[in-house]
Design a protein around this motif. Structure first.
Motif, PDB file in Angstrom:
ATOM      1  N   MET B  98     -15.815-105.317 -48.639  1.00 17.15           N
ATOM      2  CA  MET B  98     -16.611-104.124 -48.384  1.00 17.15           C
ATOM      3  C   MET B  98     -17.399-104.273 -47.081  1.00 17.15           C
ATOM      4  SD  MET B  98     -17.445-101.085 -49.297  1.00 17.15           S
ATOM      5  CE  MET B  98     -17.352-100.680 -51.041  1.00 17.15           C
ATOM      6  N   HIS B 100     -16.551-106.107 -44.546  1.00 16.18           N
ATOM      7  CA  HIS B 100     -15.502-105.970 -43.539  1.00 16.18           C
ATOM      8  C   HIS B 100     -15.189-104.502 -43.252  1.00 16.18           C
ATOM      9  CE1 HIS B 100     -13.296-109.755 -42.635  1.00 16.18           C
ATOM     10  NE2 HIS B 100     -12.629-108.955 -41.817  1.00 16.18           N
ATOM     11  N   ALA B 101     -14.971-103.750 -44.343  1.00 14.72           N
ATOM     12  CA  ALA B 101     -14.603-102.338 -44.210  1.00 14.72           C
ATOM     13  C   ALA B 101     -15.698-101.577 -43.472  1.00 14.72           C
ATOM     14  CB  ALA B 101     -14.354-101.725 -45.588  1.00 14.72           C
ATOM     15  N   LEU B 102     -16.950-101.826 -43.810  1.00 10.88           N
ATOM     16  CA  LEU B 102     -18.062-101.108 -43.174  1.00 10.88           C
ATOM     17  C   LEU B 102     -18.221-101.523 -41.718  1.00 10.88           C
ATOM     18  CD1 LEU B 102     -20.626-101.140 -46.119  1.00 10.88           C
ATOM     19  CD2 LEU B 102     -19.304 -99.176 -45.293  1.00 10.88           C
ATOM     20  N   ASN B 104     -15.925-102.274 -39.771  1.00 10.76           N
ATOM     21  CA  ASN B 104     -14.827-101.656 -39.018  1.00 10.76           C
ATOM     22  C   ASN B 104     -14.825-100.139 -39.081  1.00 10.76           C
ATOM     23  OD1 ASN B 104     -13.319-103.947 -38.039  1.00 10.76           O
ATOM     24  ND2 ASN B 104     -12.776-104.381 -40.165  1.00 10.76           N
ATOM     25  N   PHE B 105     -15.785 -99.553 -39.803  1.00 13.59           N
ATOM     26  CA  PHE B 105     -15.714 -98.124 -40.105  1.00 13.59           C
ATOM     27  C   PHE B 105     -15.766 -97.280 -38.842  1.00 13.59           C
ATOM     28  CE2 PHE B 105     -17.169 -94.075 -41.973  1.00 13.59           C
ATOM     29  CZ  PHE B 105     -16.189 -93.941 -42.943  1.00 13.59           C
TER      30      PHE B 105
END
Lengths: 215, 215
Positions: B98, B100-102, B104-105
């Protein structure tokens, strides 16, 4: 059909509070609490008591004057209203970091949400497993949904693919879409578009203007 | 202090609609639209026109009868109300999927949100970079926040660490917390607790009862 299903339109704000009631009632039941007043439930949720009573009145009441709410039966009503008294099969489209995070998320299974597969168009990911679930080619998405009776599709793909993926899933009979791509997906099924930036903007609003918003 | 800051409490529902107005207005400006009526803006957002007028009246109006809203100036007002007329430094605590995802958002940077570092307690991650941002030891979190004037802390760590991490960040002077751990963080700063399960429950509600909820 139950009586509460015959009531008129329920406001979006009430729908958003129902899962919070559900969580608070789960905690109360775990603590062995048998009944709770609208005042106590309101205090736990930082609402006021009349708001709580009004919310449940949308669905027919459930409380008893001078007694309050029976925790177990209110919990069971809220589960039923939220349609959590059954199991759901989910697929996650996009096996990147967000897809990964959701596939690993603690707590979905408790509420009857089961991720059955992930889909991606990246050959390097197809054939792998994430949290024990297969990553399949997005080319097989529609067939998989039909063959397995999948209920909910979660989109964590890029914005530019999101509507197309939604259309393919709806065509295959999906009942609900939970979209994390920063675009408003449209379609004739239940759709939740999550705009992560919007939540951040609500936070900066509160940072600027204080935390005193009414519910 | 602007006039609109002197108005009373603004409902949570209005605060949640403001970022949506902001997005719609950005689209309109990109399309070169100079003015928009409350009816047209309402139609784009699936609201009704009186709701739109009422929402902006919370902050002093901005519209002109028979003319509507000037897109550029309304956009600028909404940016100011949302406090998006400045830049924010964010740290992400928890460099898992999560986090990581944020990190890269797509889209945060456009609104002035800059992730400056991630923090974790996993030795295997500390010292790496994610999207060009360093992953640092959570032991240095407070010092980093103080030294760099970080505004917002994003928590993607496990539920059991979340409150403790929030306390440490508040102690170090953070102004806002965006929490993804499935627990309600408390503290004397602006806090947005995101319960992913709640969004899923709102989806199943709509799957069961139809998509006809009022705003």
């Amino acid at each position: 059909m139950e009586d509460y299903m015959k009531v008129g339109k329920v406001s979006d704000a009430v729908i958003r509070r129902l899962p919070r009631y559900y969580r608070e009632l789960l905690v109360l039941r775990t603590q062995g609490v048998e009944r709770v007043s609208s005042e106590k439930l309101a205090a736990r949720m930082r609402l006021n008591a009349s708001q709580v009573r009004q919310d449940f009145n949308c669905f027919g009441g459930f409380g008893q004057q001078g007694y309050g709410y029976n925790v177990t039966s209110l919990l069971s009503e809220v589960r039923r209203i939220l349609a959590l008294n059954r199991e759901y099969k989910l697929v996650i489209v996009g096996a990147g970091n967000m897809g990964h995070a959701l596939a690993n998320f603690e707590g979905f299974a408790n509420d009857g949400f089961h991720v059955v597969a992930l889909f991606d168009n990246n050959e390097a990911l197809i054939g792998k497993e994430i949290n024990g679930k297969p990553v399949l080619s997005v080319a097989t998405l529609g067939d998989y949904i039909r063959a397995n009776g999948v209920d909910i599709g979660v989109i964590t793909a890029r914005r530019s693919f999101a509507q197309e993926l939604a259309d393919a899933m709806i065509e295959a009979g999906i009942k609900g879409i939970w979209n994390f791509a920063p675009i408003d997906i449209e379609g004739e099924v239940a759709i939740e578009n999550v705009h992560l930036s919007d939540i951040l903007c609500a936070l900066t609003y509160r940072m600027e203007h204080g935390n005193e918003a009414e519910e």
